[in-house]
Design a protein around this motif. Structure first.
Motif, PDB file in Angstrom:
ATOM      1  N   UNK A 159       0.814  -1.211   0.000  1.00 40.63           N
ATOM      2  CA  UNK A 159       0.000   0.000   0.000  1.00 40.63           C
ATOM      3  C   UNK A 159       0.848   1.261   0.000  1.00 40.63           C
ATOM      4  N   UNK A 160       1.918   1.227   0.729  1.00 37.32           N
ATOM      5  CA  UNK A 160       2.729   2.418   0.906  1.00 37.32           C
ATOM      6  C   UNK A 160       2.352   3.104   2.210  1.00 37.32           C
ATOM      7  N   UNK A 161       3.230   3.917   2.727  1.00 37.31           N
ATOM      8  CA  UNK A 161       2.971   4.526   4.036  1.00 37.31           C
ATOM      9  C   UNK A 161       1.818   5.509   4.041  1.00 37.31           C
ATOM     10  N   UNK A 162       1.647   6.278   2.984  1.00 37.76           N
ATOM     11  CA  UNK A 162       0.565   7.271   2.985  1.00 37.76           C
ATOM     12  C   UNK A 162      -0.804   6.604   2.891  1.00 37.76           C
ATOM     13  N   UNK A 163      -0.923   5.571   2.068  1.00 32.51           N
ATOM     14  CA  UNK A 163      -2.203   4.867   1.957  1.00 32.51           C
ATOM     15  C   UNK A 163      -2.529   4.093   3.230  1.00 32.51           C
ATOM     16  N   UNK A 219      -1.557   4.927   6.220  1.00 32.67           N
ATOM     17  CA  UNK A 219      -1.938   5.934   7.201  1.00 32.67           C
ATOM     18  C   UNK A 219      -3.391   6.367   7.009  1.00 32.67           C
ATOM     19  N   UNK A 220      -3.799   6.579   5.771  1.00 32.17           N
ATOM     20  CA  UNK A 220      -5.184   7.004   5.513  1.00 32.17           C
ATOM     21  C   UNK A 220      -6.179   5.915   5.898  1.00 32.17           C
ATOM     22  N   UNK A 221      -5.846   4.649   5.659  1.00 34.47           N
ATOM     23  CA  UNK A 221      -6.742   3.565   6.048  1.00 34.47           C
ATOM     24  C   UNK A 221      -6.863   3.444   7.555  1.00 34.47           C
ATOM     25  N   UNK A 222      -5.738   3.596   8.251  1.00 40.14           N
ATOM     26  CA  UNK A 222      -5.771   3.550   9.714  1.00 40.14           C
ATOM     27  C   UNK A 222      -6.550   4.741  10.258  1.00 40.14           C
ATOM     28  N   UNK A 259     -15.468  10.601   2.989  1.00 39.22           N
ATOM     29  CA  UNK A 259     -14.993  11.827   2.353  1.00 39.22           C
ATOM     30  C   UNK A 259     -13.484  11.788   2.170  1.00 39.22           C
ATOM     31  N   UNK A 260     -12.763  11.361   3.205  1.00 34.85           N
ATOM     32  CA  UNK A 260     -11.304  11.251   3.088  1.00 34.85           C
ATOM     33  C   UNK A 260     -10.903  10.228   2.032  1.00 34.85           C
ATOM     34  N   UNK A 261     -11.578   9.096   2.010  1.00 34.37           N
ATOM     35  CA  UNK A 261     -11.256   8.083   1.006  1.00 34.37           C
ATOM     36  C   UNK A 261     -11.543   8.590  -0.406  1.00 34.37           C
ATOM     37  N   UNK A 262     -12.621   9.344  -0.566  1.00 36.08           N
ATOM     38  CA  UNK A 262     -12.935   9.928  -1.866  1.00 36.08           C
ATOM     39  C   UNK A 262     -11.891  10.924  -2.316  1.00 36.08           C
ATOM     40  N   UNK A 306      -8.731  10.931  -1.416  1.00 38.57           N
ATOM     41  CA  UNK A 306      -7.527  10.164  -1.750  1.00 38.57           C
ATOM     42  C   UNK A 306      -7.657   9.542  -3.139  1.00 38.57           C
ATOM     43  N   UNK A 307      -8.803   8.981  -3.448  1.00 37.29           N
ATOM     44  CA  UNK A 307      -9.020   8.393  -4.773  1.00 37.29           C
ATOM     45  C   UNK A 307      -8.934   9.458  -5.857  1.00 37.29           C
ATOM     46  N   UNK A 308      -9.519  10.626  -5.591  1.00 41.92           N
ATOM     47  CA  UNK A 308      -9.469  11.721  -6.560  1.00 41.92           C
ATOM     48  C   UNK A 308      -8.032  12.166  -6.818  1.00 41.92           C
ATOM     49  N   UNK A 309      -7.245  12.310  -5.763  1.00 41.64           N
ATOM     50  CA  UNK A 309      -5.850  12.723  -5.919  1.00 41.64           C
ATOM     51  C   UNK A 309      -5.051  11.670  -6.679  1.00 41.64           C
ATOM     52  N   UNK A 310      -5.315  10.394  -6.407  1.00 49.72           N
ATOM     53  CA  UNK A 310      -4.612   9.319  -7.120  1.00 49.72           C
ATOM     54  C   UNK A 310      -4.962   9.337  -8.612  1.00 49.72           C
ATOM     55  N   UNK A 311      -6.213   9.613  -8.941  1.00 48.57           N
ATOM     56  CA  UNK A 311      -6.594   9.676 -10.352  1.00 48.57           C
ATOM     57  C   UNK A 311      -5.929  10.847 -11.060  1.00 48.57           C
TER      58      UNK A 311
END
Length: 61
Positions: free
Chosen positions: A7-11, A13-16, A46-49, A51-56
């Protein structure tokens, strides 16, 4: 632990962080503060959305 490396550290962290937000919202809901629990519970999707938007955006470049 191999999953967190993929996942990587940033992902991770967001999941936790989202899991903690959900647990806090459940605690508030069960202690009788339903309106605050619903408000805080909406932060996780909202946070997950975001993160997905930034990844796209970053994968599109």
């Amino acid at each position: 632990m191999n999953v967190f490396k993929k996942l990587g550290p940033s992902n991770a962290f967001m999941l936790v962080l989202c899991a903690i937000i959900i647990l806090v919202a459940e605690y508030l809901f069960l202690t009788g503060d339903q309106l605050h629990a619903i408000f805080i519970g909406l932060w996780a999707p909202t946070l997950l959305g975001v993160v997905i938007f930034i990844k796209q955006i970053t994968n599109g470049r």
